[in-house]
Scaffold this motif. Structure first.
Motif: not given
Length: 530
Positions: A108-131
């Protein structure tokens, strides 16, 4: 199986059941239950092209160095998840790790349900979750023995993040052309991973252009009694009054030497067979640890069910002073035995569930992989401390005075006898010296905290020290709980959390507008901007 242990609890590590059914004592600073952000196997569509992208739960693998100081030892497979739903060439790469957990439930931290995705959506970025190394299935070795855990350190985890950013070939168009020298990377974390974000900005200032640290536990504290202070301060006053009274009564009875009174009290709470006094009184912390599960959208939480069970009598709520010891003692005991104990322990007996002295139990001896309690305790016992026990004598306490850090130190030795020949003494001072603790200063590091966060006193918003907010290291504080600002929906419930989220988006937008690739005159280091 018993336990007492997450971001953990130790000392007789008082217990609370994890989502997978295992118990733990000290509560780790984990950023929100993964159930808030369940894995998503549905197809993703690119925001502008409508192209179909791989499902969010697609697992990718990165060859990570076992030891960054000795690359000749080889590599291990580190898992990660990624999407380019909002990505356009030139956009940022937004990286996060859940820290002390199997990362699979955190897509879910890849999506705009989180601030991560909000940033990616606003700035046209990609998201990654690393274990994180040594959690989930990202392990250098086949077990979690002391010998294997040699390379499980904060510094190795920091080095992992930087090495990943420098070398990964992301599974997206142009994914081999976005190292930090060519694209702005943003590192985001909450709780322990928030501290890891701040530490990385200190230790590897050139690797990540921007950091976002939520509820970041940057100050390692061995005797972290203050974990329970925000709970005591912000829980309903009638509940805190009665909890203090009941806990003080437990201490009087358990230290009285009156075996009849001790047996009656243990029976009232279904702990007849619990052998040690600190395990009996320490178990009561479980109800208090449930506070950490609160966020701005948690009206019917387990914590408030607990307080209602004590403070609502015949449909009437107690005054601020509470109902008093006689009612509270019985009401808590009834709730504990009729409702809470089953949730906490399942079919285990009380001693197996709540006892912390029997080292033949698998909790102490299980070295199999994907055992987050063991991996987290290794960091706690060696580098952090964070033992969550009673307050000092001069402070009011909602935790038993019998519960002290000696129990935590003992449990470290019990779990890792090969590493500790005596009670453990975590080198919290060394961690603070290495990464600056409360006093860290970094460029383009956004810090978010919540006043109701039980981990607040380990953050820069502790109040123990006066850390100013600056344009390059802004500190935004809302009325939320632990990492509340990371979840988009919390902003719709609490305007103070929304303000924190909006502030982060504004700062990040401004900072990204100033970014330039390597070789164009831009300096990544901390410099003199602060």
């Amino acid at each position: 199986m018993r336990l007492a242990f997450s971001l953990l609890a130790l000392a007789p590590l008082a217990l609370a059941r994890l989502p997978d059914g295992r118990l733990h004592g000290n509560r780790p600073p984990r950023p929100l239950p993964p159930s808030v952000l369940a894995p998503d196997s549905t197809q993703v569509v690119h925001a502008s092209t409508n192209a179909t992208l791989p499902p969010l739960d697609t697992i990718y693998y990165f060859d990570q160095l076992i030891d960054h100081r000795n690359p000749s030892l080889g590599t291990f497979k580190q898992r990660y998840w990624s999407t380019w739903e909002f990505y356009e060439p030139g956009g940022p790469i937004v990286l996060s790790t859940p820290g002390e957990a199997n990362a699979a439930p955190y897509t879910g931290y890849l999506t705009n349900r989180t601030i991560n995705g909000q940033i990616a959506q606003q700035q046209k970025g990609a998201t990654i979750v690393l274990e994180h190394r040594y959690f989930g299935l990202s392990n250098p070795f086949s077990d979690l023995s002391v010998a294997s855990l040699k390379y499980h350190t904060v510094q190795q985890a920091i080095d992992d993040l930087a090495y990943f950013a420098d070398n990964v070939k992301l599974p997206m168009p142009g994914g081999d052309q976005v190292p930090p020298s060519k694209a702005p990377w943003i590192l985001i974390g909450g709780s322990y991973s928030g501290a890891l974000t701040a530490f990385t900005k200190i230790n590897k200032p050139d690797s990540f252009y921007i950091g976002y640290a939520s509820s970041a536990v940057v100050e390692s504290i061995t005797n972290f009694w203050a974990y329970f202070e925000p709970v005591r301060q912000y829980m309903p006053k009638n509940c805190s009054s009665d909890v203090e009274a009941v806990v003080a009564h437990f201490d009087r009875v358990l230290t009285s030497g009156n075996n009849t009174a001790i047996a009656e009290l243990k029976h009232l709470y279904g702990m007849d067979d619990v052998v040690h006094a600190d395990d009996v009184s320490g178990a009561l912390r479980n109800n208090l640890w449930n506070w950490q599960d609160l966020d701005a959208d948690s009206g019917g939480s387990v914590f408030y069910d607990f307080c209602d069970a004590i403070e609502v009598k015949d449909g009437v709520s107690a005054p601020a002073s509470g109902w008093g010891l006689e009612h509270a003692l019985t009401a808590w005991g009834t709730y504990w035995t009729s409702t809470y104990m089953q949730t906490l322990c399942g079919g285990d007996g009380a001693e197996d569930c709540l006892g912390t002295y029997n080292t033949t139990q698998s909790f102490w001896t299980d070295t199999s992989l994907d055992n987050p309690e063991r991996s987290w305790m290794w960091l706690v016992c060696n580098e952090f401390g964070f033992f969550q026990d009673t307050a000092p004598p001069y402070q009011p306490s909602i935790v038993s005075r019998i519960v002290t850090i000696s129990g935590d130190e003992r449990q470290c030795q019990q779990m890792f006898p090969e590493a500790f020949k005596g009670p453990a003494n975590p080198k919290a001072w060394k961690t603070n010296a290495e990464y600056d603790g409360w006093f860290l200063r970094a460029n383009r590091l956004f810090i978010a905290n919540g006043v109701r966060d039980p981990w607040r006193y380990a953050t820069v918003s502790s109040g123990f020290v006066d850390i100013p907010s600056t344009p390059q290291q802004p500190i935004a504080v809302g009325d939320g709980f632990h990492c509340s600002d990371l979840i988009t929906r919390n902003g719709a419930v609490d305007p103070t959390i929304l303000k924190v989220q909006q502030s982060s988006l504004s700062h990040i937008k401004k900072w990204l507008a100033e970014w330039k690739p390597a070789g164009s005159g831009h300096y990544y280091g901390r410099g003199n901007e602060l």
